[in-house]
Enzyme design. Structure first.
Site, short mmCIF file in Angstrom:
data_model
loop_
_atom_site.label_atom_id
_atom_site.label_comp_id
_atom_site.label_asym_id
_atom_site.label_seq_id
_atom_site.Cartn_x
_atom_site.Cartn_y
_atom_site.Cartn_z
N THR A 57 -24.71 -20.98 14.33
CA THR A 57 -23.65 -21.46 13.44
C THR A 57 -22.32 -20.92 13.96
O THR A 57 -22.27 -20.27 15.01
CB THR A 57 -23.91 -20.96 12.00
OG1 THR A 57 -24.12 -19.55 12.06
CG2 THR A 57 -25.16 -21.60 11.41
N ASP A 58 -21.24 -21.17 13.23
CA ASP A 58 -19.92 -20.67 13.64
C ASP A 58 -19.94 -19.13 13.65
O ASP A 58 -20.73 -18.52 12.95
CB ASP A 58 -18.84 -21.16 12.67
CG ASP A 58 -18.62 -22.67 12.76
OD1 ASP A 58 -18.94 -23.25 13.82
OD2 ASP A 58 -18.12 -23.26 11.78
N ASP A 101 -28.34 -21.67 19.75
CA ASP A 101 -27.91 -22.79 18.90
C ASP A 101 -27.49 -22.19 17.56
O ASP A 101 -28.20 -22.27 16.57
CB ASP A 101 -29.09 -23.76 18.74
CG ASP A 101 -28.70 -24.97 17.90
OD1 ASP A 101 -27.54 -25.06 17.48
OD2 ASP A 101 -29.59 -25.82 17.66
N1 AG3 Z 1 -24.90 -25.48 15.09
C1 AG3 Z 1 -23.61 -25.52 14.49
C2 AG3 Z 1 -22.47 -25.70 15.40
C3 AG3 Z 1 -21.18 -25.36 14.74
C4 AG3 Z 1 -20.66 -26.42 13.84
N2 AG3 Z 1 -19.42 -26.01 13.26
C5 AG3 Z 1 -18.79 -26.66 12.31
N3 AG3 Z 1 -19.22 -27.82 11.91
N4 AG3 Z 1 -17.70 -26.14 11.78
C6 AG3 Z 1 -25.59 -26.69 15.04
C7 AG3 Z 1 -27.02 -26.58 14.77
C8 AG3 Z 1 -27.70 -27.81 15.22
N5 AG3 Z 1 -29.00 -27.55 15.68
#
Ligand code: AG3
Length: 278
Positions: A157-158, A155
């Site tokens: 980030t980008d 899970d």
């Molecule tokens: N993880 C982020 C996913 C990517 C979102 N990207 C964006 N908004 N540009 C999510 C974490 C949640 N648990």
């Protein structure tokens, strides 16, 4: 109040959300962290100016990163989440009776603390007796724990800054080794519209390591383009072959047995990405 938060989603596109209140801001050793209160999405967790999750649409992402794999595995007992410091994935994992242990490995303890404080609806399962929290680098954790997990979820980030390593073939190989012989791995793999340079390569990397590779879709309004991908690598089980009549009733708002099947049905423009040389 006319205060707006803007995320630069691509070089040429932005999303803006009116902010009622800035609840928290901090520079952690890894990133800048903010929790904003908004009318449109409720409270939002923002890392390095990128919306990670929010009260309004978090259920889609957290249900879809967890239940497709958990209902594909015959008997998931030990599950690992890498990243996802907000605890949303863990909350969904412990809905599964078979799960004995959910290990949550997040590199930035400040994300866990801020989520506990400001996002209790999402972080509420972090204190469950089946949950173990490890504040450490997920890449290191999988290297050190071979043949351990039934399901691993990434899970992240980008794929910029600290998360780049979480989108690499080396990491997928370490995940393979950290899974038991019938293990399944799933990662959030970005937008099929705006990450068309990323998805073919990672799909090929995962297909080169796992016998079964499947990409599936969900709609998450605050992410670029809304339509989002998840990619699964599995040693044995195929999510397409699950007998959905055997999926137990679950307390979910997006995932359902029917969605388990339909999310794997890909429009041609997405399928084309998987055939393309990365
Ligand atoms: N993880 C982020 C996913 C990517 C979102 N990207 C964006 N908004 N540009 C999510 C974490 C949640 N648990």
């Amino acid at each position: 109040m006319n205060l707006w938060f803007t995320e630069q989603q691509t070089k040429d596109m932005r999303i803006s959300v009116r902010v009622k209140q800035i609840l928290h801001r901090e520079e952690t050793p890894f990133q800048s962290l903010a929790v904003l209160d908004t009318d449109q999405f409720g409270r939002m967790l923002v890392l390095d100016n990128i919306i990670q999750t929010n009260i309004a649409d978090e259920f889609v992402y957290h249900e879809m990163i967890t239940h497709v794999a958990l209902n594909t595995h015959a008997d998931p007992k030990k599950v690992l989440v890498i990243g996802g410091g907000d605890g949303g994935a863990v909350r969904e994992i412990i809905k599964h009776q078979s799960v004995e242990k959910a290990v949550h490995c997040e590199i930035d303890g400040a994300v866990i603390e801020a989520s506990r404080r400001f996002l209790p609806e999402i972080s509420c399962a972090l204190d469950d007796h089946r949950v173990e929290i490890i504040v450490d680098d997920g890449i290191k954790h999988v290297k050190e724990n071979k043949n351990t997990y039934d399901v691993i979820m990434v899970d992240s980030t980008d794929p910029i800054g600290p998360a780049v390593g979480l989108f690499s073939a080396d990491f997928y190989r370490d995940i393979f080794a950290s899974l038991k012989e019938d293990g399944i791995f799933v990662a959030q793999t970005e937008s099929p519209f705006f990450n068309r340079d990323l998805i073919p390569g990672l799909y090929q990397d995962i297909s080169g390591i796992f016998p079964v590779t499947r990409l599936y879709l969900a709609v998450i309004p605050t992410y670029p383009g809304g339509l989002w991908t998840f990619t699964m690598g599995s040693k044995k089980y195929d999510p397409l072959k699950v007998d959905i009549s055997r999926i137990p009733p679950m307390d979910t708002r997006y995932y359902s047995p029917a969605v388990h099947q339909t999310c794997l049905v890909l429009p041609p423009f997405v399928r084309e990405l998987l055939e393309r040389q990365g």
